[in-house]
Scaffold this motif. Structure first.
Motif, short mmCIF file in Angstrom:
data_model
loop_
_atom_site.label_atom_id
_atom_site.label_comp_id
_atom_site.label_asym_id
_atom_site.label_seq_id
_atom_site.Cartn_x
_atom_site.Cartn_y
_atom_site.Cartn_z
N ASP A 72 0.84 -1.19 0.00
CA ASP A 72 0.00 0.00 0.00
C ASP A 72 0.88 1.25 0.00
O ASP A 72 1.50 1.59 1.01
CB ASP A 72 -0.88 -0.02 1.25
N LEU A 73 0.96 1.91 -1.16
CA LEU A 73 1.76 3.14 -1.26
C LEU A 73 0.86 4.33 -1.63
O LEU A 73 1.26 5.21 -2.37
CB LEU A 73 2.85 2.99 -2.33
N ARG A 74 -0.36 4.31 -1.09
CA ARG A 74 -1.31 5.36 -1.46
C ARG A 74 -0.85 6.75 -1.04
O ARG A 74 -1.29 7.76 -1.58
CB ARG A 74 -2.70 5.04 -0.91
N LEU A 75 0.07 6.78 -0.10
CA LEU A 75 0.69 8.04 0.31
C LEU A 75 1.27 8.78 -0.91
O LEU A 75 1.18 10.00 -1.02
CB LEU A 75 1.81 7.73 1.31
N LEU A 76 1.85 8.01 -1.84
CA LEU A 76 2.46 8.60 -3.03
C LEU A 76 1.42 9.32 -3.89
O LEU A 76 1.66 10.44 -4.35
CB LEU A 76 3.16 7.49 -3.85
N GLY A 77 0.26 8.68 -4.08
CA GLY A 77 -0.82 9.33 -4.83
C GLY A 77 -1.31 10.57 -4.09
O GLY A 77 -1.68 11.57 -4.70
N GLY A 78 -1.28 10.50 -2.76
CA GLY A 78 -1.78 11.59 -1.92
C GLY A 78 -0.92 12.84 -2.01
O GLY A 78 -1.42 13.96 -1.86
N VAL A 79 0.37 12.68 -2.26
CA VAL A 79 1.25 13.86 -2.29
C VAL A 79 1.54 14.33 -3.72
O VAL A 79 2.25 15.31 -3.92
CB VAL A 79 2.60 13.62 -1.56
N SER A 80 1.00 13.62 -4.74
CA SER A 80 1.28 14.06 -6.10
C SER A 80 0.01 14.55 -6.79
O SER A 80 -1.10 14.20 -6.39
CB SER A 80 1.96 12.95 -6.90
N ASP A 81 0.19 15.34 -7.83
CA ASP A 81 -0.93 15.92 -8.55
C ASP A 81 -0.73 15.55 -10.02
O ASP A 81 -0.13 16.28 -10.78
CB ASP A 81 -0.88 17.45 -8.36
N THR A 82 -1.18 14.37 -10.41
CA THR A 82 -0.92 13.87 -11.76
C THR A 82 -2.20 13.31 -12.37
O THR A 82 -3.17 13.03 -11.66
CB THR A 82 0.12 12.73 -11.74
N ALA A 83 -2.17 13.08 -13.67
CA ALA A 83 -3.35 12.54 -14.36
C ALA A 83 -3.54 11.06 -14.06
O ALA A 83 -4.56 10.49 -14.41
CB ALA A 83 -3.22 12.78 -15.86
N GLY A 96 7.93 19.79 -20.22
CA GLY A 96 8.05 18.91 -21.37
C GLY A 96 7.59 17.49 -21.05
O GLY A 96 7.45 16.66 -21.94
N LEU A 97 7.34 17.22 -19.77
CA LEU A 97 6.88 15.89 -19.37
C LEU A 97 5.36 15.85 -19.35
O LEU A 97 4.72 16.84 -19.02
CB LEU A 97 7.37 15.57 -17.95
N PRO A 98 4.77 14.71 -19.72
CA PRO A 98 3.32 14.61 -19.59
C PRO A 98 2.93 14.58 -18.11
O PRO A 98 3.74 14.16 -17.27
CB PRO A 98 3.00 13.29 -20.28
N ASN A 99 1.70 15.02 -17.80
CA ASN A 99 1.29 15.04 -16.39
C ASN A 99 0.88 13.65 -15.88
O ASN A 99 0.29 13.53 -14.82
CB ASN A 99 0.19 16.08 -16.16
N THR A 100 1.22 12.62 -16.66
CA THR A 100 1.07 11.25 -16.17
C THR A 100 2.32 10.83 -15.39
O THR A 100 2.36 9.74 -14.82
CB THR A 100 0.89 10.28 -17.35
N PHE A 101 3.33 11.68 -15.40
CA PHE A 101 4.56 11.39 -14.65
C PHE A 101 4.27 11.51 -13.15
O PHE A 101 3.82 12.55 -12.68
CB PHE A 101 5.66 12.37 -15.06
N VAL A 102 4.49 10.44 -12.41
CA VAL A 102 4.28 10.44 -10.96
C VAL A 102 5.66 10.59 -10.31
O VAL A 102 6.45 9.64 -10.32
CB VAL A 102 3.60 9.15 -10.48
N PRO A 103 5.98 11.79 -9.79
CA PRO A 103 7.33 12.03 -9.29
C PRO A 103 7.73 11.04 -8.19
O PRO A 103 6.98 10.81 -7.25
CB PRO A 103 7.25 13.45 -8.72
N GLY A 104 8.89 10.46 -8.37
CA GLY A 104 9.44 9.57 -7.35
C GLY A 104 8.95 8.13 -7.44
O GLY A 104 9.39 7.28 -6.66
N ARG A 105 8.06 7.85 -8.40
CA ARG A 105 7.41 6.53 -8.40
C ARG A 105 8.40 5.36 -8.48
O ARG A 105 8.40 4.49 -7.61
CB ARG A 105 6.40 6.45 -9.54
#
Ligand code: ZN
Length: 231
Positions: A72-83, A96-105
């Motif tokens: 369970d890494l839902r914390l990652l989704g909680g701190v990012s703002d991505t599509a 230049g990156l698409p907003n599907t990029f989840v930083p740190g994933r």
């Protein structure tokens, strides 16, 4: 001496191919998956179905397939703002990156995989990252993962090897690898039971599998499939 590996398995085409690659090489293969708050949980359902069907269709591989670790890494989704983690349109950022990029994933994924590998005694960590035809995510690059391997080995006083069998091949060559590893049976299993689409469409079926057919992930998947099968 028996060998083992831990495969990052998301339920997509790339990691499914990597799983077959590992099952061909190692005596014991365990899988790890992450719930990071992705909008489309269908990916997580696909991974269970794929594992079940893989065991049934390939008994020799099934005998080597060990535990599946779901984190369970839902914390990652909680701190990012991505599509991928919020209801947004897919578009390009000023970076230049698409907003599907989840930083740190991928950094998080391999760090947790190493923690599980440390406990389970797996020295080889396998991931489906690729910088040949990809969305430009910086954490998919070979240099990032080589650097992370060094960091993990220093930080855990261990000797992990990060294997990325798809790093230098394109999507058509990924299908070729699947064919080589498991023939038509594996290709069909990957085509029908894995999920790649960013929009989470798993009801519209195409010759190359399920997906919306228009998002960047579907584009890559369709082009690779058509390139390989038109040869
Ligand atoms: Zn799509």
């Amino acid at each position: 001496m028996s060998t083992s590996a831990l495969v990052l398995f998301s339920g997509g085409q790339d990691s499914a191919t990597c799983l077959a690659w590992a099952l061909e090489r190692f005596d014991l293969v365990e899988t790890i998956g992450f719930d990071y708050g992705q909008r489309h949980q269908v990916e997580l359902e696909c991974r269970q179905t794929f594992l079940t069907k893989l065991k049934k269709s390939f008994p020799a591989w099934g005998a080597k397939l060990g535990q599946d670790h779901m984190l369970d890494l839902r914390l990652l989704g909680g701190v990012s703002d991505t599509a991928l983690t919020a209801e947004k349109q897919i578009e390009f950022e000023t970076s230049g990156l698409p907003n599907t990029f989840v930083p740190g994933r991928n950094l998080m994924f391999f760090t947790f995989a190493a923690a599980v590998g440390y406990r389970r005694g797996h020295k080889v960590l396998v991931g489906g990252m690729c910088e040949t035809d990809y969305s430009g995510y910086p954490d998919c690059r070979d240099d990032t993962l080589k650097s992370l391997q060094v960091t993990l080995n220093l930080g855990l006083a261990s000797r992990f090897v990060i294997e990325t069998p798809l790093m230098w091949i394109d999507k058509a060559q990924t299908w070729e690898m699947a064919t080589r590893l498991g023939g038509d049976k594996l290709v069909e299993l990957i085509r029908d039971e894995t999920h790649t689409c960013y929009v989470g469409d798993h009801t519209t079926k195409h010759e190359w599998g399920y997906g919306c057919g228009v998002c960047p992930a579907c584009d890559l998947r369709r082009n690779g499939y058509q390139e390989f099968f038109s040869k």
